[in-house]
Design an enzyme around this catalytic site. Structure first.
Site, PDB file in Angstrom:
ATOM      1  N   LYS A  52       0.869  -1.253   0.109  1.00 43.54           N
ATOM      2  CA  LYS A  52       0.166  -0.081  -0.014  1.00 43.54           C
ATOM      3  C   LYS A  52       1.109   1.302   0.110  1.00 43.54           C
ATOM      4  O   LYS A  52       0.696   2.264  -0.632  1.00 43.54           O
ATOM      5  CB  LYS A  52      -0.918   0.014   1.159  1.00 43.54           C
ATOM      6  N   GLN A  96      -4.846  -2.010   9.239  1.00 43.02           N
ATOM      7  CA  GLN A  96      -4.808  -3.278   8.753  1.00 43.02           C
ATOM      8  C   GLN A  96      -5.527  -4.503   9.695  1.00 43.02           C
ATOM      9  O   GLN A  96      -5.220  -4.593  10.835  1.00 43.02           O
ATOM     10  CB  GLN A  96      -3.484  -3.547   8.454  1.00 43.02           C
ATOM     11  N   ASP A 119     -11.394   2.739   4.325  1.00 41.95           N
ATOM     12  CA  ASP A 119     -11.943   1.640   4.089  1.00 41.95           C
ATOM     13  C   ASP A 119     -13.557   1.542   4.082  1.00 41.95           C
ATOM     14  O   ASP A 119     -14.067   0.627   3.486  1.00 41.95           O
ATOM     15  CB  ASP A 119     -11.582   0.635   5.362  1.00 41.95           C
TER      16      ASP A 119
END
Ligand code: NAP
Length: 312
Positions: A52, A96, A119
């Protein structure tokens, strides 16, 4: 001829397009910033986070990172997230997952400020999304939409069958497909482990999206000719002799070196005989999930900096 959709190429083109939006932000003295928080000793999670950051640097997003000891209490993770919420140069915060078992994962995820929740897990964002006015579209479902768009598959008016009802993929994708929008307006059936006669549902669908985590569950005989198949599944199975070709997994390691290979939820070989378009695994949905995270980071920066940008 079946169109095997190249997710890497679509993701690359999306990253290229995002650069224009990032330049617009730069003209206004703003640079998008994305922070990751890692609370895990898991090698795969570390690799995903590293990727990422590489993606961010490729397109010109500033990247930030915080490590949290895998044995620390939930409070410590929440406090790291809250500190990131306060930093104006950080426009997006990603925790994460999976998190260690002792951590109250929902509490940690809900600690991310809604405007930085790239997200799309915060209840405020889920609510907006379900009401049809999304702020951040969750990355994987949004990537599925983009792949279909790229392949020239009309979602509007289509009969779409989604296999899987998770909060991560199946449910948000169903909501996207249902939206009153050009990239929605589908008639949606959502299947799960209690669905009776899955084949009866997938048969006759114009679009089948699998996100169930069951290796090669959907086979060609369950599909109609001309169907578009998007395989979200990403399953590790023991290396079989029929697949001797070595390939790289999305975590960057060689399958055969590790004694396993990655397969989707669709039996690619038999499904290809029926499908007009299909995604491979790996190299289909995975790269798009990463690209859509960058998209959300740019969108977050645009909102927080008050700079209008054209998003692809
Ligand atoms: P999940 O939370 O485990 O949910 C799986 C869903 O599939 C559940 O709704 C389950 O039904 C359903 N299911 C299980 N077995 C089934 C069966 N035999 N027939 C029909 N439905 C069945 O999984 P997830 O997080 O959504 O992930 C699904 C897959 O996508 C996994 O392989 C994951 O690794 C992959 N994934 C890939 C990406 C990517 O970017 N490439 C991103 C996210 C996920 P119940 O609700 O009844 O249990």
């Amino acid at each position: 001829m079946t169109n095997v959709i190249d997710g890497d190429a679509v993701a690359q083109s999306l990253r290229d397009d995002l650069r224009d939006a990032i330049e617009t932000l730069a003209d206004a003295d703003a640079r998008p910033g994305l922070a990751t928080v890692l609370m895990s000793d898991d090698a795969a999670s570390e690799t995903y986070v590293t990727r990422k950051h590489e993606d961010c640097r490729e397109v010109g997003i500033e990247d930030f990172h915080e490590d949290v000891d895998a044995n620390a209490p939930t409070e410590e993770l929440v406090s790291v997230v809250e500190d990131l919420n306060e930093r104006p140069e950080v426009h997006g915060v990603l925790v994460q997952t999976p998190l260690p078992e002792h951590v109250e994962a929902e509490r940690a995820l809900q600690a991310v400020a809604p405007e930085k929740d790239v997200d799309g897990f915060h209840f405020a964002n889920v609510g907006r999304f379900v009401r049809g006015t999304p702020r951040f579209r969750p990355c994987t479902p949004h990537g599925v939409q983009k792949l279909l768009e790229h392949a020239g598959v009309e979602i509007e008016g289509a009969d779409a069958v989604i296999v899987g009802r998770s909060n991560l993929v199946g449910k948000p994708l169903a909501n996207l497909f249902l939206r009153r929008a050009d990239d929605g307006n589908a008639t949606v059936t959502v299947c799960h482990s209690r669905t009776e006669d899955l084949a009866a549902k997938t048969h006759g669908a114009d679009i089948v999206v699998t996100a169930c985590g069951v290796p090669e569950l959907v086979t060609g005989d369950m599909l109609s000719d001309g169907v578009a198949v998007i395989d979200v599944g990403y399953n590790r199975v023991e290396v079989s002799e029929r697949r001797s070709e070595d390939s790289r997994t999305e975590s960057g390691q060689s399958d055969n070196e590790r004694g396993y290979e990655i397969v989707g939820d669709v039996d690619f070989e038999s499904a290809t005989e029926k499908a007009s378009a299909i995604t491979p695994v790996p190299g289909g949905v995975g790269p798009m999930t990463r690209a859509m995270l960058l998209y959300n980071a740019v969108r977050a920066a645009s909102e927080q900096e008050g700079v209008t940008v054209d998003l692809p």
